[in-house]
Enzyme design. Structure first.
Site, PDB file in Angstrom:
ATOM      1  N   LYS A  11      -7.537  33.072 -22.999  1.00  0.00           N
ATOM      2  CA  LYS A  11      -6.726  31.906 -22.622  1.00  0.00           C
ATOM      3  C   LYS A  11      -6.354  32.125 -21.158  1.00  0.00           C
ATOM      4  O   LYS A  11      -5.352  32.768 -20.851  1.00  0.00           O
ATOM      5  CB  LYS A  11      -5.476  31.822 -23.502  1.00  0.00           C
ATOM      6  CG  LYS A  11      -4.543  30.653 -23.179  1.00  0.00           C
ATOM      7  CD  LYS A  11      -4.924  29.397 -23.919  1.00  0.00           C
ATOM      8  CE  LYS A  11      -3.868  28.314 -23.714  1.00  0.00           C
ATOM      9  NZ  LYS A  11      -4.138  27.102 -24.511  1.00  0.00           N
ATOM     10  N   GLU A  34     -10.298  29.190 -24.002  1.00  0.00           N
ATOM     11  CA  GLU A  34      -9.542  27.973 -24.312  1.00  0.00           C
ATOM     12  C   GLU A  34      -8.704  27.515 -23.130  1.00  0.00           C
ATOM     13  O   GLU A  34      -7.966  28.298 -22.533  1.00  0.00           O
ATOM     14  CB  GLU A  34      -8.623  28.205 -25.516  1.00  0.00           C
ATOM     15  CG  GLU A  34      -7.877  26.941 -25.932  1.00  0.00           C
ATOM     16  CD  GLU A  34      -6.692  27.211 -26.842  1.00  0.00           C
ATOM     17  OE1 GLU A  34      -5.798  26.353 -26.901  1.00  0.00           O
ATOM     18  OE2 GLU A  34      -6.655  28.286 -27.480  1.00  0.00           O
ATOM     19  N   TYR A  84      -5.838  25.459 -32.581  1.00  0.00           N
ATOM     20  CA  TYR A  84      -6.148  25.386 -34.014  1.00  0.00           C
ATOM     21  C   TYR A  84      -7.653  25.447 -34.235  1.00  0.00           C
ATOM     22  O   TYR A  84      -8.148  26.236 -35.056  1.00  0.00           O
ATOM     23  CB  TYR A  84      -5.565  24.096 -34.579  1.00  0.00           C
ATOM     24  CG  TYR A  84      -5.726  23.921 -36.069  1.00  0.00           C
ATOM     25  CD1 TYR A  84      -5.237  24.861 -36.968  1.00  0.00           C
ATOM     26  CD2 TYR A  84      -6.366  22.791 -36.580  1.00  0.00           C
ATOM     27  CE1 TYR A  84      -5.375  24.689 -38.338  1.00  0.00           C
ATOM     28  CE2 TYR A  84      -6.508  22.609 -37.948  1.00  0.00           C
ATOM     29  CZ  TYR A  84      -6.009  23.560 -38.819  1.00  0.00           C
ATOM     30  OH  TYR A  84      -6.152  23.381 -40.175  1.00  0.00           O
ATOM     31  N   ASN A 104     -10.424  16.818 -34.514  1.00  0.00           N
ATOM     32  CA  ASN A 104      -9.362  17.502 -35.245  1.00  0.00           C
ATOM     33  C   ASN A 104      -8.470  16.444 -35.879  1.00  0.00           C
ATOM     34  O   ASN A 104      -7.825  15.658 -35.184  1.00  0.00           O
ATOM     35  CB  ASN A 104      -8.543  18.394 -34.307  1.00  0.00           C
ATOM     36  CG  ASN A 104      -7.446  19.134 -35.044  1.00  0.00           C
ATOM     37  OD1 ASN A 104      -7.644  19.582 -36.175  1.00  0.00           O
ATOM     38  ND2 ASN A 104      -6.292  19.259 -34.413  1.00  0.00           N
ATOM     39  N   ILE A 156      -3.556  18.559 -28.858  1.00  0.00           N
ATOM     40  CA  ILE A 156      -4.642  17.918 -29.603  1.00  0.00           C
ATOM     41  C   ILE A 156      -5.227  18.851 -30.665  1.00  0.00           C
ATOM     42  O   ILE A 156      -5.943  18.426 -31.567  1.00  0.00           O
ATOM     43  CB  ILE A 156      -5.747  17.435 -28.636  1.00  0.00           C
ATOM     44  CG1 ILE A 156      -6.587  16.322 -29.266  1.00  0.00           C
ATOM     45  CG2 ILE A 156      -6.643  18.587 -28.188  1.00  0.00           C
ATOM     46  CD1 ILE A 156      -5.874  15.009 -29.385  1.00  0.00           C
ATOM     47  N   GLY A 157      -4.929  20.155 -30.545  1.00  0.00           N
ATOM     48  CA  GLY A 157      -5.415  21.114 -31.535  1.00  0.00           C
ATOM     49  C   GLY A 157      -6.477  22.063 -31.021  1.00  0.00           C
ATOM     50  O   GLY A 157      -7.270  22.593 -31.803  1.00  0.00           O
TER      51      GLY A 157
END
Length: 214
Positions: A35, A109, A15, A169, A11-12
């Site tokens: 992460k 994230e 990003y 996004n 889904i981003g």
């Protein structure tokens, strides 16, 4: 500190995390990245390591890494990992505490969506709760996003997790999305949640950084 999650994989999240990290750094904020779990290599972690130009060790930035691009629980099984759930949680917690001490702000994230299992029945949302973080949900503008976004927000709230807002996004150009404004209005009204950002590209975005940093 904030946990970046999303309505789905691809889904981003990375990003959006990279845009947040890059711009917070430009603001003079000492920002780090974690992460906790990554499968299929370390592409996401390496992306943020390069953007932040940090000397943090990859094993610190990504304490749980699995080779196969699968749901973490399945990757653990297929790869015959000896790690127990308690050991996984301890490794993540130690990395989090180390980075938290080093940085003024930490972007954490997730992997996949909020209901993806990490190990056994321990979900990504359980990890957010375990770390005691607020969440930001990355979503998309396309048809179907109302359902996916509202379900994600509701699940997080049912877990007792504060959701600071949604970042859209634009994986599809908004010019190709019919009545996207009404879609966004519906998400905010029905979900009682604020859209705090819209990302069209790395150079073209609107994000309420105060909501991210609060």
């Amino acid at each position: 500190m904030i946990f970046i999650t999303g309505t789905d994989t691809g889904i981003g999240k990375t990003y959006v995390s990279s845009i947040l990290a890059e711009n917070l750094k430009k603001m003079g904020i000492n920002v780090g990245y974690l992460k906790p779990v990554e499968t299929g290599g370390r592409e996401d972690t390496l992306t943020l390591k390069n953007i932040l130009n940090t000397d943090d060790d990859l094993d610190l930035m990504n304490p749980i890494n699995l080779k196969l691009p699968l749901s973490p629980n399945i990757a653990f099984d297929v790869e015959n990992s000896p790690l127990t759930l308690d050991e996984i949680k301890e490794k993540i917690k130690n990395a989090y505490e180390t980075l938290k001490e080093k940085y003024d702000f930490l972007i954490v994230e997730g992997a996949g969506g909020v209901c993806v299992p990490i190990k056994e029945d321990f979900l990504m949302s359980d990890l957010i709760k375990f770390l005691g973080l607020d969440a930001v949900v990355v979503s998309r503008p396309n048809l179907g996003t109302i359902n996916h976004t509202l379900l994600t927000v509701e699940h997080l709230r049912n877990k007792g997790i504060n959701v600071r807002g949604v970042i859209i996004n634009c994986i599809t150009d908004l010019s190709e999305v019919l009545y996207y404004e009404k879609t966004f209005e519906t998400i905010e009204k029905v979900g009682n949640i604020e859209i705090i950002g819209i990302v069209k590209s790395r150079e073209d975005f609107e994000i309420d950084f105060e909501k991210i940093l609060r």
